[in-house]
Write an enzyme that holds these catalytic residues in place. Structure first.
Site, short mmCIF file in Angstrom:
data_model
loop_
_atom_site.label_atom_id
_atom_site.label_comp_id
_atom_site.label_asym_id
_atom_site.label_seq_id
_atom_site.Cartn_x
_atom_site.Cartn_y
_atom_site.Cartn_z
N ASP A 160 6.67 -3.38 8.68
CA ASP A 160 5.31 -2.97 8.34
C ASP A 160 4.43 -4.21 8.48
O ASP A 160 4.39 -5.07 7.59
CB ASP A 160 5.26 -2.41 6.93
CG ASP A 160 3.91 -1.83 6.56
OD1 ASP A 160 2.91 -2.24 7.18
OD2 ASP A 160 3.84 -0.98 5.65
N TYR B 149 2.11 21.92 28.98
CA TYR B 149 2.43 22.84 27.89
C TYR B 149 3.92 22.95 27.62
O TYR B 149 4.40 23.95 27.06
CB TYR B 149 1.82 24.22 28.17
CG TYR B 149 0.31 24.23 28.00
CD1 TYR B 149 -0.25 23.96 26.75
CD2 TYR B 149 -0.53 24.47 29.06
CE1 TYR B 149 -1.62 23.94 26.58
CE2 TYR B 149 -1.92 24.46 28.91
CZ TYR B 149 -2.45 24.20 27.66
OH TYR B 149 -3.82 24.17 27.48
N PHE C 122 0.85 -1.19 0.00
CA PHE C 122 0.00 0.00 0.00
C PHE C 122 0.88 1.25 0.00
O PHE C 122 2.02 1.24 0.47
CB PHE C 122 -0.92 -0.01 1.22
CG PHE C 122 -1.96 1.08 1.20
CD1 PHE C 122 -2.88 1.16 0.18
CD2 PHE C 122 -2.00 2.04 2.20
CE1 PHE C 122 -3.83 2.17 0.15
CE2 PHE C 122 -2.95 3.05 2.19
CZ PHE C 122 -3.86 3.11 1.16
N ARG D 105 5.29 16.12 23.96
CA ARG D 105 5.43 16.07 25.41
C ARG D 105 6.29 14.87 25.82
O ARG D 105 6.39 13.89 25.08
CB ARG D 105 4.06 15.97 26.08
CG ARG D 105 3.15 17.15 25.81
CD ARG D 105 1.84 17.02 26.59
NE ARG D 105 0.98 18.17 26.38
CZ ARG D 105 -0.11 18.17 25.61
NH1 ARG D 105 -0.48 17.07 24.99
NH2 ARG D 105 -0.83 19.26 25.47
N ARG E 193 -3.12 10.97 18.97
CA ARG E 193 -3.66 10.06 19.99
C ARG E 193 -4.96 9.41 19.54
O ARG E 193 -5.74 9.98 18.78
CB ARG E 193 -3.90 10.84 21.29
CG ARG E 193 -2.65 11.52 21.86
CD ARG E 193 -2.93 12.13 23.22
NE ARG E 193 -4.00 13.10 23.21
CZ ARG E 193 -3.81 14.42 23.08
NH1 ARG E 193 -2.60 14.93 22.95
NH2 ARG E 193 -4.84 15.24 23.12
N LYS F 143 -8.70 -4.55 8.39
CA LYS F 143 -7.61 -5.30 9.01
C LYS F 143 -8.13 -6.40 9.94
O LYS F 143 -9.26 -6.36 10.43
CB LYS F 143 -6.69 -4.35 9.78
CG LYS F 143 -6.03 -3.30 8.90
CD LYS F 143 -5.25 -3.91 7.75
CE LYS F 143 -4.42 -2.90 6.98
NZ LYS F 143 -5.21 -1.96 6.19
N GLN G 38 -7.24 -0.21 10.61
CA GLN G 38 -8.23 0.24 9.62
C GLN G 38 -9.29 -0.84 9.42
O GLN G 38 -9.10 -2.00 9.78
CB GLN G 38 -7.48 0.57 8.30
CG GLN G 38 -8.34 1.03 7.16
CD GLN G 38 -8.70 -0.11 6.24
OE1 GLN G 38 -8.14 -1.20 6.30
NE2 GLN G 38 -9.68 0.12 5.37
N HIS H 292 -0.65 -5.91 7.80
CA HIS H 292 -1.42 -7.08 7.41
C HIS H 292 -1.21 -8.26 8.36
O HIS H 292 -1.76 -9.34 8.11
CB HIS H 292 -0.99 -7.56 6.01
CG HIS H 292 -1.39 -6.67 4.89
ND1 HIS H 292 -1.06 -6.94 3.58
CD2 HIS H 292 -2.09 -5.51 4.86
CE1 HIS H 292 -1.52 -6.00 2.79
NE2 HIS H 292 -2.16 -5.11 3.55
#
Length: 403
Positions: free
Chosen positions: A168, A233, A97, A226, A243, A197, A194, A171
């Protein structure tokens, strides 16, 4: 007289649905509880994200796991944490992909496409070795369709050349190489959640690692730079908000409970399909070595030889097979380097040298794969043995009608 094909108005050879995703009241109730709690965010509300990360790391046999918004971002986090710099080269396969390579572009690095093995459709270790230069910094092997790459050879190459390995495993949820879960062998493993999957929450991603420094950096990049113990901050690294939510995490925790059983069923059905399809003229399943101790068959792939089907094109065969009720697809039309993105170098990237010319790239095995492969999708491998037999019969029905 041959039976009328479904594509021409005949009855389907496979008259059954293979639903995906699979869920029950436990999934619904778990998500409902999060919704009703009002604690949806991460990391300011609840602890379901951390709980799922711990569960997934343990499942994979890794020390750490960091969730993020999708499997494309997970690759980017891994690359940045592995220390790639603008203009560095990253070796990738062309039969995968787009984000395996586009994530490299997003890091202002140069994707170097090397050919795949003709028998497995996975990246060729020999081609990796031949492509290494002084600018090479990382390798991204893709366990395509859930079939493990030759990780012994790849890790040996990486060790000798001082390269990072980012698996990767988009899959490859649950699959194993010599008893080790895929994603846990290289420096980092990257997964997608996704909707198609084998483990899904609609969207989402995760990275796993055993390296303390890589973990700290990927965790920081995922959370707008962070660091653990820092102020809300205070931002130390060039990250962004990648996230996931408490709802995704609790859904994934429920789905994870099914994964091992589902993986074993796909593995068993894949082995059975290998037996069935190997006996049909013109079909050849991909090679599976003894090192593959568990295959999750996100995609079951076989090669199609048109000469044994009266010259019927691969595309027409794929359309006929789908019409017969087999959840299947013809796969990629061409390798990644032939995509307009690479042919036109439409990168918005300042660090790729002018001499890089993807119009001159030629990976013959990948190009052959794009002309011969047929994919059967993962949810179909959750059927029963009689369903696998029905898939084989659908192919024989087409062969009889054409020949």
């Amino acid at each position: 007289m041959s039976e009328k094909l479904a594509i021409h108005g005949g009855s389907k050879a496979v008259d059954k649905e293979f639903p995906w995703p699979i869920y029950d009241s436990n999934d619904v109730n778990a998500v409902t509880e999060i919704v009703m709690s009002g604690k949806w965010g991460n990391p300011d509300c609840g602890d379901e994200v951390a709980r799922f990360e711990s569960e997934f790391a343990a499942y994979c046999g890794s020390k750490y796991a960091i969730t993020c918004v999708n499997g494309s971002v997970s690759l980017r986090l891994a690359l940045i944490a592995c220390g790639v710099k603008p203009g560095d080269e990253v070796i990738v396969p062309p039969y995968t992909f787009i984000t395996t390579a586009s994530s490299v572009i997003e890091c202002n690095c140069v994707p170097v496409f090397v050919d795949i093995d003709a028998d497995t459709y996975n990246i060729s270790p020999a081609a990796i070795e031949a492509a290494i230069t002084e600018r090479t910094k990382a390798i991204i092997p893709v366990h395509f369709g859930g079939l493990a790459c030759d990780m012994d050879a790849i890790m040996d190459i990486a060790k000798r050349h001082g390269l990072r390995v980012i698996e990767d495993a988009a899959h490859a949820h649950g699959a194993e190489y010599k008893g080790k879960k895929l994603g846990s062998i290289g420096d980092v493993g990257s997964f997608s959640f996704q909707s198609s999957k084998n483990l899904t929450s609609g969207e989402g991603g995760i990275v796993i690692t055993n390296d303390d420094e890589l973990y700290a950096m990927m965790r920081s990049l995922r959370n707008v730079g962070r660091i653990e113990g820092g102020q809300w901050y205070d931002h130390y690294n060039p990250g962004c908000n990648y996230r996931t939510t408490q709802m995704q995490a609790v859904l994934l925790s429920q789905q994870l409970k099914r994964l091992e059983m589902q993986t074993q069923k796909r593995n068993d059905n894949g082995l059975f399909l290998n037996e069935l399809l190997s006996n049909i003229r013109g079909l050849m399943p991909l090679t599976r070595s003894e090192a593959i101790t568990l295959h999750c068959y996100h995609i079951y792939i076989f090669k199609y030889d048109a000469s044994e089907f009266g010259g019927l094109s691969r595309n027409d065969f794929a359309a006929m097979l789908a019409a017969e009720g087999v959840p299947s697809f013809k796969g990629y039309p061409h390798p990644l380097y032939k995509q307009p993105l690479f042919q036109n170098k439409n990168f918005m990237c300042y660090a790729i040298p002018d001499h890089v010319d993807y119009t001159q790239v030629h990976c013959p095995n990948a190009e052959q794969a794009c002309s011969e492969a047929i994919w059967i999708l993962q949810h179909a491998l959750l059927g029963e043995k009689e369903d696998m037999q029905a898939f084989a019969q659908a192919i024989l029905k087409i062969q009889r009608a054409i020949c």
